[in-house]
Scaffold this motif. Structure first.
Motif, short mmCIF file in Angstrom:
data_model
loop_
_atom_site.label_atom_id
_atom_site.label_comp_id
_atom_site.label_asym_id
_atom_site.label_seq_id
_atom_site.Cartn_x
_atom_site.Cartn_y
_atom_site.Cartn_z
N ARG A 170 -5.93 5.80 -7.97
CA ARG A 170 -5.38 5.21 -6.75
C ARG A 170 -6.50 4.60 -5.90
O ARG A 170 -6.36 3.50 -5.36
CB ARG A 170 -4.63 6.28 -5.94
N ASP A 214 -4.51 -3.63 -2.05
CA ASP A 214 -3.32 -3.22 -1.33
C ASP A 214 -2.59 -4.35 -0.61
O ASP A 214 -1.39 -4.30 -0.45
CB ASP A 214 -3.66 -2.13 -0.30
N SER A 247 0.83 -1.20 0.00
CA SER A 247 0.00 0.00 0.00
C SER A 247 0.87 1.25 0.00
O SER A 247 0.57 2.24 -0.68
CB SER A 247 -0.92 -0.01 1.22
N HIS A 248 1.98 1.20 0.75
CA HIS A 248 2.88 2.36 0.81
C HIS A 248 3.52 2.61 -0.55
O HIS A 248 3.65 3.76 -0.98
CB HIS A 248 3.96 2.11 1.87
N ASP A 262 1.24 9.38 -5.70
CA ASP A 262 1.56 10.76 -5.30
C ASP A 262 2.47 11.41 -6.34
O ASP A 262 2.28 12.57 -6.73
CB ASP A 262 2.26 10.77 -3.93
N ARG A 313 -7.34 0.41 -4.04
CA ARG A 313 -7.18 0.24 -2.60
C ARG A 313 -7.56 -1.15 -2.12
O ARG A 313 -7.02 -1.64 -1.14
CB ARG A 313 -7.98 1.30 -1.84
N ASP A 368 0.94 4.27 -2.74
CA ASP A 368 0.74 5.67 -2.37
C ASP A 368 1.87 6.54 -2.94
O ASP A 368 1.63 7.63 -3.47
CB ASP A 368 0.71 5.82 -0.84
#
Length: 223
Positions: free
Chosen positions: A205, A212, A70-71, A78, A209, A74
């Protein structure tokens, strides 16, 4: 098409279709047979996929499909949000590349028609057209650094996965955003174009989710 490109496409298709899920090993001989090429172009294709972060090459072991935390996702989205927004602003304010508005309009129209027809195969084609739409904007920005960075962030398998995770309404909203980005460019409104692009990437994104979580034994991309 070069043999390495054929092998690359075969592997990428296998990842997209789920033949090579995260954590699975990619055997050179299987890919060679599938693509109808020798093992040398398969190795070249795997090196390219490794440079894009899609597979990990492990010494004396082979290639394994990367899993994303998940990180990781992200971080990727981003960066995409910032860079894609900047790219479309450049297209409006200071374009250094050719922008083919009729071609972008044709892509939008085809995506809308495919959505109306429905079906997983059409969703995958929408994903391909979406990548082509964004790539055209990257080129039109004229920024060579952007053009070298963004393809690695705009992972094609991730685009297909996002499309398959979206409801019909979510995908329709995504295509509406493509159309609105084109309208903003045509109107010469950089603020509008950037705002819609950033919202568009955020929505992509959100569609991922539910994907993830990943098994602990799936290699994550090295920093």
């Amino acid at each position: 098409m070069r043999a390495a490109a054929v092998a690359y496409q075969a592997i990428q298709c296998g990842i997209t279709e789920g033949d090579y899920p995260p954590g699975s090993w990619i055997r050179e001989d299987e890919v060679a047979a599938r693509a109808g090429v020798s093992r040398t172009p398969v190795r070249e294709a795997l090196r390219k996929l490794h440079s894009e972060g899609i597979v990990e090459l492990l010494p004396n072991r082979g290639a394994v499909v990367v899993g994303w935390t998940s990180h990781d996702l992200d971080d990727i989205f981003d960066l995409r949000m910032m860079l894609e927004g900047y790219a479309v602003r450049r297209v409006v304010e200071a374009p250094r590349g050719d922008i083919d508005l009729p071609a972008l309009n044709a892509m939008c129209t085809e995506m809308e028609q495919l959505l109306d027809q429905g079906g997983t195969a059409n969703h995958d084609r929408i994903g391909e057209l979406a990548v082509a739409f964004h790539s055209a904007l990257h080129r039109a920005s004229g920024n060579r650094q952007l053009m070298s960075i963004l393809p690695g962030l705009n992972q094609v398998p991730l685009v297909h996965t996002a499309n398959r995770q979206r409801t019909h309404e979510q995908l329709a909203r995504s295509l509406t955003q493509h159309r609105e980005i084109l309208e903003a460019i045509t109107a010469g409104d950089a603020d509008w174009a950037e705002a819609v692009m950033r919202a568009h990437v955020r929505a992509a994104r959100a569609a991922l989710r539910t994907e993830d979580s990943r098994p602990a034994d799936v290699p994550a991309r090295e920093a």
